[in-house]
Design a protein around this motif. Structure first.
Motif, PDB file in Angstrom:
ATOM      1  N   ASP A  13      -1.461  -3.000  -3.447  1.00 24.12           N
ATOM      2  CA  ASP A  13      -2.702  -3.067  -2.677  1.00 24.12           C
ATOM      3  C   ASP A  13      -3.873  -2.664  -3.570  1.00 24.12           C
ATOM      4  OD1 ASP A  13      -4.922  -2.154  -0.911  1.00 24.12           O
ATOM      5  OD2 ASP A  13      -3.514  -2.776   0.648  1.00 24.12           O
ATOM      6  N   LEU A  14      -4.753  -3.637  -3.816  1.00 24.68           N
ATOM      7  CA  LEU A  14      -5.846  -3.400  -4.776  1.00 24.68           C
ATOM      8  C   LEU A  14      -6.839  -2.356  -4.265  1.00 24.68           C
ATOM      9  CD1 LEU A  14      -6.266  -7.144  -5.697  1.00 24.68           C
ATOM     10  CD2 LEU A  14      -5.638  -5.343  -7.324  1.00 24.68           C
ATOM     11  N   ARG A  15      -6.952  -2.224  -2.948  1.00 30.23           N
ATOM     12  CA  ARG A  15      -7.887  -1.238  -2.394  1.00 30.23           C
ATOM     13  C   ARG A  15      -7.242   0.160  -2.351  1.00 30.23           C
ATOM     14  NH1 ARG A  15     -12.059  -2.219   1.057  1.00 30.23           N
ATOM     15  NH2 ARG A  15     -11.192  -4.273   1.578  1.00 30.23           N
ATOM     16  N   GLU A  16      -6.097   0.233  -1.658  1.00 26.77           N
ATOM     17  CA  GLU A  16      -5.535   1.566  -1.386  1.00 26.77           C
ATOM     18  C   GLU A  16      -4.785   2.164  -2.573  1.00 26.77           C
ATOM     19  OE1 GLU A  16      -3.516   2.162   2.382  1.00 26.77           O
ATOM     20  OE2 GLU A  16      -4.361   0.280   3.116  1.00 26.77           O
ATOM     21  N   TYR A  17      -4.166   1.296  -3.375  1.00 28.68           N
ATOM     22  CA  TYR A  17      -3.364   1.810  -4.494  1.00 28.68           C
ATOM     23  C   TYR A  17      -4.243   2.014  -5.733  1.00 28.68           C
ATOM     24  CZ  TYR A  17       0.661   2.192  -7.683  1.00 28.68           C
ATOM     25  OH  TYR A  17       1.591   2.629  -8.612  1.00 28.68           O
ATOM     26  N   PHE A  18      -5.168   1.056  -5.951  1.00 32.87           N
ATOM     27  CA  PHE A  18      -6.002   1.149  -7.158  1.00 32.87           C
ATOM     28  C   PHE A  18      -7.373   1.755  -6.872  1.00 32.87           C
ATOM     29  CE2 PHE A  18      -3.003  -2.247  -8.594  1.00 32.87           C
ATOM     30  CZ  PHE A  18      -2.489  -1.579  -9.684  1.00 32.87           C
ATOM     31  N   ARG A  19      -8.243   1.040  -6.134  1.00 31.49           N
ATOM     32  CA  ARG A  19      -9.638   1.499  -6.068  1.00 31.49           C
ATOM     33  C   ARG A  19      -9.782   2.876  -5.437  1.00 31.49           C
ATOM     34  NH1 ARG A  19     -14.341  -2.434  -3.992  1.00 31.49           N
ATOM     35  NH2 ARG A  19     -13.717  -1.721  -1.945  1.00 31.49           N
ATOM     36  N   ASN A  71       0.851  -1.197   0.000  1.00 26.77           N
ATOM     37  CA  ASN A  71       0.000   0.000   0.000  1.00 26.77           C
ATOM     38  C   ASN A  71       0.889   1.249   0.000  1.00 26.77           C
ATOM     39  OD1 ASN A  71       0.951  -0.012   2.601  1.00 26.77           O
ATOM     40  ND2 ASN A  71      -1.031   0.253   3.579  1.00 26.77           N
ATOM     41  N   PRO A  72       0.314   2.427  -0.182  1.00 27.08           N
ATOM     42  CA  PRO A  72       1.144   3.640  -0.248  1.00 27.08           C
ATOM     43  C   PRO A  72       2.011   3.846   0.999  1.00 27.08           C
ATOM     44  CG  PRO A  72      -1.015   4.089  -1.151  1.00 27.08           C
ATOM     45  CD  PRO A  72      -1.089   2.714  -0.569  1.00 27.08           C
ATOM     46  N   ALA A  73       1.487   3.511   2.172  1.00 29.33           N
ATOM     47  CA  ALA A  73       2.298   3.691   3.393  1.00 29.33           C
ATOM     48  C   ALA A  73       3.528   2.794   3.360  1.00 29.33           C
ATOM     49  CB  ALA A  73       1.443   3.381   4.628  1.00 29.33           C
ATOM     50  N   MET A  74       3.354   1.543   2.936  1.00 30.08           N
ATOM     51  CA  MET A  74       4.499   0.633   2.862  1.00 30.08           C
ATOM     52  C   MET A  74       5.512   1.111   1.815  1.00 30.08           C
ATOM     53  SD  MET A  74       4.684  -3.362   1.739  1.00 30.08           S
ATOM     54  CE  MET A  74       4.072  -4.175   3.193  1.00 30.08           C
ATOM     55  N   LYS A 120      -3.288  11.901  -7.339  1.00 30.61           N
ATOM     56  CA  LYS A 120      -2.955  11.086  -6.155  1.00 30.61           C
ATOM     57  C   LYS A 120      -2.295   9.778  -6.597  1.00 30.61           C
ATOM     58  CE  LYS A 120      -5.460   9.390  -2.093  1.00 30.61           C
ATOM     59  NZ  LYS A 120      -6.820   9.178  -1.592  1.00 30.61           N
ATOM     60  N   PHE A 121      -2.875   9.147  -7.624  1.00 29.27           N
ATOM     61  CA  PHE A 121      -2.312   7.896  -8.120  1.00 29.27           C
ATOM     62  C   PHE A 121      -0.888   8.114  -8.628  1.00 29.27           C
ATOM     63  CE2 PHE A 121      -1.550   4.694 -11.447  1.00 29.27           C
ATOM     64  CZ  PHE A 121      -1.650   3.559 -10.653  1.00 29.27           C
ATOM     65  N   ALA A 122      -0.676   9.219  -9.352  1.00 27.32           N
ATOM     66  CA  ALA A 122       0.657   9.490  -9.899  1.00 27.32           C
ATOM     67  C   ALA A 122       1.679   9.663  -8.770  1.00 27.32           C
ATOM     68  CB  ALA A 122       0.624  10.734 -10.779  1.00 27.32           C
ATOM     69  N   ARG A 123       1.254  10.315  -7.684  1.00 28.01           N
ATOM     70  CA  ARG A 123       2.171  10.492  -6.539  1.00 28.01           C
ATOM     71  C   ARG A 123       2.511   9.148  -5.909  1.00 28.01           C
ATOM     72  NH1 ARG A 123      -0.791  14.867  -4.993  1.00 28.01           N
ATOM     73  NH2 ARG A 123      -1.864  13.725  -3.354  1.00 28.01           N
TER      74      ARG A 123
END
Ligand code: COA
Length: 283
Positions: A76-82, A39-42, A90-93
């Motif tokens: 992470d399919l939830r936090e990174y994608f959905r 996920n983004p935090a990791m 946000k996705f680009a960052r």
């Protein structure tokens, strides 16, 4: 970040755990309840960890692995994608941070790196797997390029990783079917250097790390960077470029391994590379 020996901070501590052991930095992706989905935090924490360890003298070799029964279940399919649907900025960052550690930094990393694939290894996990210099898997590990099931392509440079690690037919087969394969099959296809029973995985990885610790760090780094960049060059360009790298090594190698090893072989008759490793600490 937590405090380690002599009050020196140990990077990570949340979604990434770092443990130092005689020059080996065991870096563990740590969201076992989510199968270490990145996920983004990791990704942010991993970027900080690889940054910190690159010039940390407690790390001669970096080993990347996962907590619990997973290496990493991909992005992470939830936090990174959905959760970024409709937020391209946000996705680009998030993507920039992920790319930064997963391949830009790891590919030419100052320290040698080993991926220790202990279990599930899906999708986005192939990028750091490939960017690590060497890889050892558990026989029982399960690999999959599952993107086709999610209606996406293996981006995040997974397709490039597959083209680097696999033959044409194997890569397309797994990209197009989403079928899984085991650690043993990964070894047969050359995706990892070795596969061993899970119970032996850490010991095998430690032995490989120790072998790398015996080599001169500067020559080791130059050799791997040379190899990783050479495949996009023609023969003439490669020859010129390697000439430059060799010259750079001669001036940058403070340990003087070349001269000392040649003396040990040619004059002192103490060392034969076919029969052992040159002791880089010897006079
Ligand atoms: N993204 C987000 N969450 C994930 C995830 C991912 N890539 N992989 C696993 N998880 C989560 C699950 O949603 C579940 O969360 P919950 O406890 O809140 O329900 C938790 O991790 C455990 O997963 P589960 O499927 O119950 O574990 P399992 O051991 O039965 O199966 C896998 C493990 C890896 C086979 C399975 O989780 C899976 O197929 N994950 C998707 C892998 C994938 O396709 N990755 C590529 C992304 S491009």
């Amino acid at each position: 970040m937590t405090t380690g020996d002599n009050d020196r901070p140990i990077p990570g501590g949340q979604t990434v755990m770092v443990e130092f052991e005689d020059g080996i930095a065991w870096v563990t992706l740590n969201r076992p309840e989510k199968r270490n989905a990145m996920n983004p935090a990791m990704n942010q924490e991993m970027l900080e960890v690889v940054d910190a360890l690159e010039f940390d003298d407690r790390c001669d070799v970096l080993v990347l692995t996962g907590a619990g029964d997973s290496f990493a279940a991909g992005m992470d399919l939830r936090e990174y994608f959905r959760e970024t649907d409709g937020s391209p900025e946000k996705f680009a960052r998030f993507r920039r941070v992920a790319e930064e550690w997963q391949w830009r930094k790891l590919r030419d990393y100052a320290k040698p790196t080993i991926a220790m694939v202990n279990g599930w290894c899906f999708g986005g996990a192939f990028t750091p797997l490939c960017a690590c210099d060497l890889a050892i898997a558990a026989d029982e590990a399960v690999f999959g390029v599952s993107e086709i099931n999610w209606g996406i392509i293996p981006a995040g440079n997974v397709t490039k990783a597959l083209a680097t690690l696999m033959g044409h037919r194997d890569a397309l087969y797994y990209i197009m079917t989403g079928d899984t394969f085991t650690g043993k099959e990964a070894r047969a296809m050359g995706v990892v250097n070795k596969s061993v029973p899970l119970a032996q995985l850490k010991e095998e990885t430690r032995a490989l790390a120790k072998k790398l610790q015996e080599k001169g760090p500067h020559v080791l780094h130059t050799a791997k960077v040379a190899f990783k960049h050479i495949d996009t060059m023609d023969w003439d360009t490669a020859a010129e470029w390697l000439k430059g790298k060799s010259a750079e090594l001669r001036t940058g190698d403070k340990e003087g391994i070349r001269n000392r090893a040649l003396t040990a072989f040619l004059d002192k008759k103490e060392f034969r590379p076919g029969l052992g490793t040159f002791d880089r600490d010897s006079d």
